[in-house]
Design a protein around this motif. Structure first.
Motif, short mmCIF file in Angstrom:
data_model
loop_
_atom_site.label_atom_id
_atom_site.label_comp_id
_atom_site.label_asym_id
_atom_site.label_seq_id
_atom_site.Cartn_x
_atom_site.Cartn_y
_atom_site.Cartn_z
N SER A 39 10.50 -6.87 -5.67
CA SER A 39 9.39 -5.93 -5.78
C SER A 39 8.66 -5.83 -4.44
N ILE A 40 8.24 -4.61 -4.08
CA ILE A 40 7.54 -4.38 -2.82
C ILE A 40 6.19 -3.74 -3.10
N PRO A 41 5.09 -4.33 -2.63
CA PRO A 41 3.81 -3.64 -2.72
C PRO A 41 3.69 -2.58 -1.62
N VAL A 42 3.32 -1.37 -1.99
CA VAL A 42 3.14 -0.30 -1.01
C VAL A 42 1.83 0.42 -1.32
N CYS A 43 1.33 1.15 -0.32
CA CYS A 43 0.09 1.89 -0.54
C CYS A 43 0.08 3.14 0.32
N ILE A 44 -0.73 4.10 -0.10
CA ILE A 44 -1.00 5.31 0.68
C ILE A 44 -2.50 5.55 0.67
N SER A 45 -2.98 6.30 1.65
CA SER A 45 -4.39 6.67 1.67
C SER A 45 -4.60 7.90 0.79
N LEU A 46 -5.60 7.83 -0.06
CA LEU A 46 -5.94 8.96 -0.93
C LEU A 46 -6.92 9.93 -0.27
N ASP A 47 -7.45 9.56 0.89
CA ASP A 47 -8.54 10.33 1.49
C ASP A 47 -8.18 11.80 1.70
N ASP A 48 -6.93 12.07 2.10
CA ASP A 48 -6.53 13.45 2.38
C ASP A 48 -5.76 14.08 1.24
N ALA A 403 12.69 -9.81 2.45
CA ALA A 403 11.28 -9.96 2.06
C ALA A 403 10.38 -9.82 3.27
N TRP A 404 10.79 -10.40 4.41
CA TRP A 404 9.97 -10.26 5.63
C TRP A 404 9.92 -8.81 6.09
N LYS A 405 11.05 -8.12 6.06
CA LYS A 405 11.07 -6.71 6.47
C LYS A 405 10.15 -5.88 5.59
N ASN A 406 10.15 -6.16 4.28
CA ASN A 406 9.26 -5.43 3.38
C ASN A 406 7.79 -5.67 3.72
N PHE A 407 7.49 -6.88 4.19
CA PHE A 407 6.12 -7.25 4.59
C PHE A 407 5.74 -6.61 5.92
N ALA A 408 6.61 -6.77 6.90
CA ALA A 408 6.30 -6.31 8.26
C ALA A 408 6.46 -4.81 8.43
N HIS A 409 7.43 -4.24 7.74
CA HIS A 409 7.74 -2.82 7.90
C HIS A 409 8.00 -2.20 6.52
N PRO A 410 6.95 -1.96 5.74
CA PRO A 410 7.15 -1.37 4.40
C PRO A 410 7.88 -0.04 4.51
N PRO A 411 8.61 0.33 3.47
CA PRO A 411 9.38 1.59 3.53
C PRO A 411 8.46 2.78 3.74
N PRO A 412 8.88 3.75 4.57
CA PRO A 412 8.05 4.94 4.81
C PRO A 412 7.92 5.78 3.54
N ILE A 413 6.78 6.42 3.40
CA ILE A 413 6.51 7.26 2.23
C ILE A 413 6.15 8.67 2.70
N ILE A 414 6.90 9.65 2.23
CA ILE A 414 6.63 11.05 2.56
C ILE A 414 5.71 11.63 1.49
N ILE A 415 4.58 12.17 1.92
CA ILE A 415 3.58 12.70 0.99
C ILE A 415 3.60 14.22 1.02
N GLU A 416 3.77 14.82 -0.15
CA GLU A 416 3.79 16.28 -0.28
C GLU A 416 2.73 16.69 -1.31
N ARG A 417 1.70 17.37 -0.86
CA ARG A 417 0.67 17.84 -1.79
C ARG A 417 1.20 19.00 -2.61
#
Length: 418
Positions: A39-48, A403-417
């Motif tokens: 499992s990988i924790p990921v996040c995005i900013s909701l501000d925009d 596990a280290w790669k997931n921590f140091a370089h989480p997978p990129p997330i493409i955001i489409e409104r």
């Protein structure tokens, strides 16, 4: 009978998918190529993306024509962040999620699988009723007959494995100042004097819990932020004390839903006065771990990201270090991971030799000041980030690296409104 039961279950699932799909989609979140067997924790900013209130937002994963509910958590701070866990998958592939506005905001909240409980001595974090880790804020005194100078607060112990094995140890007779998982510094220059916050038996300094900044729980993570003070003794004069450094700990346990724990530890140091501080070069200092008494040189192993074992690991540098061994019940271990922005990354380590205390007791530390000084200036924050993957049994080096790669370089997330 079984066919009828299966039909009912499928009907309920279809109803659930239908209800989820009715929410108005706000944004599509795409991971082009997620490669994770953990499992990988990921996040995005909701501000925009959205200014809707937290209670209006939910997340779902798109699987063909179906929508699967995904637990998420919003963290409000300088930025408003949406967190969720990328569930494990056996092969790399695209993952698509949708952030949507719930039709019914008054639906009852589901109980969190994570809990933070105050037991009057410490904060205990648990996942689905299983103990994970405890932060001790009350003053802990050493065993009877040991000098009370070794009393201490502000440390992590016990750390349990998912099966319940205790992996940490405090106040061992060979080093009364060892406190499970803790983060003091050894040779510290402050106002022209050398202070030692590690070897507190030398009566030059100590580290104390001050107060909690926050405690938080949710469906994705739970934890706390605490202020600790590094107190110098006999400064400015004999018998007086001065707080040389303030330190904030942010300890976070993620809801992995796996047979493993995932714990983030973030330390933020700053000078507590107008006087600078120098963390001087020394082999000890920083993020330390004293292992349970169960482990010795016959039943445990050390392996670093550079392929070094316990024989060669001391003074070497690494992105991660894996330590595991036999317990009274089964076999358990931890992968300690350092973050790329940490001072002196990849960090040097202190790993006790195989003949430590004759029986081969286990001690590990990421020691960023092992081979050079770290000067701290007033008015600045100095941050160290670590992650711990706690497991039962053994895991291969490839899994630790992932596990280290997931921590140091989480997978990129493409955001489409939408």
């Amino acid at each position: 009978m079984r066919k009828r039961l299966l039909t009912i279950v499928l009907s309920l699932l279809l109803c659930l998918f239908h209800l989820i799909s009715n929410g108005q989609a706000i944004a599509r979140l795409t991971l082009p190529s997620a490669d994770n067997n953990l499992s990988i924790p990921v996040c995005i900013s909701l501000d925009d993306i959205s200014t809707l209130p937290d209670a209006s937002l939910a997340l779902r994963e798109v699987k063909g024509k179906a929508y699967l509910p995904v637990s998420c958590q919003i963290e409000n701070g300088a930025r408003r962040l949406l967190w969720w866990m990328i569930s494990p998958q056996t092969r790399a592939g695209k993952r698509v999620y949708e952030l949507y506005k719930k039709d019914n905001q008054s639906s009852p909240a589901q109980p969190s699988p994570l809990a933070v409980t105050d037991n009057n001595d410490g904060l205990l974090i648990a996942e689905n009723g299983r103990q994970v880790i405890q932060y001790n804020y009350a003053v802990h005194y050493p065993p009877a007959g040991v000098d009370s100078i070794f009393k201490r607060s502000g440390f992590l112990h016990p750390l349990w494995s998912p099966s319940g094995n205790v992996l940490t140890r405090i106040n061992p007779p060979d080093h009364h100042h060892h406190m499970g998982i803790w983060n003091p510094w050894t040779h510290v220059l402050f106002r022209g004097k050398e202070v030692d916050f590690w070897n507190i038996g030398d009566r030059k300094g100590t580290v104390r819990f001050s107060n909690f900044i926050s405690r938080y729980t949710g469906n994705v993570f739970a934890g706390f932020k605490a202020l600790q003070q590094h107190v110098a003794f006999n400064i400015p004069a004999t018998g007086e004390e001065t707080v040389a450094m303030d330190e904030t700990w942010d300890v976070r346990v993620y809801n992995t839903a796996d047979k493993m724990w995932l714990i983030d530890f973030t330390s933020s140091l700053n000078c507590a006065t107008d006087s600078p501080v120098v963390l001087e070069e020394y082999r000890y200092g920083g993020f330390g771990f004293r292992a349970a008494e169960d482990w010795n040189n016959r039943n445990s192993r050390v392996l670093t990201s550079e392929g070094k074992t316990r024989k060669e690991a001391d003074a070497s540098t690494a992105r991660w270090c894996m330590i595991d061994g036999d317990m009274k019940q089964g076999h358990s271990g931890i992968v300690f991971m350092g973050y790329p922005t940490n001072y002196n990354f990849p960090e040097p380590m202190r790993v006790w030799p195989e003949d430590a205390n004759k029986r081969g007791d286990v001690f590990f530390s990421f020691s960023p000041t092992r081979n050079k000084d770290w000067p701290l200036s007033p008015g600045k924050d100095y941050v160290l980030k670590y992650r711990m993957l706690v497991y039962d049994g053994t895991i291969p080096a490839e899994q630790a690296e992932q596990a280290w790669k997931n921590f140091a370089h989480p997978p990129p997330i493409i955001i489409e409104r939408l």
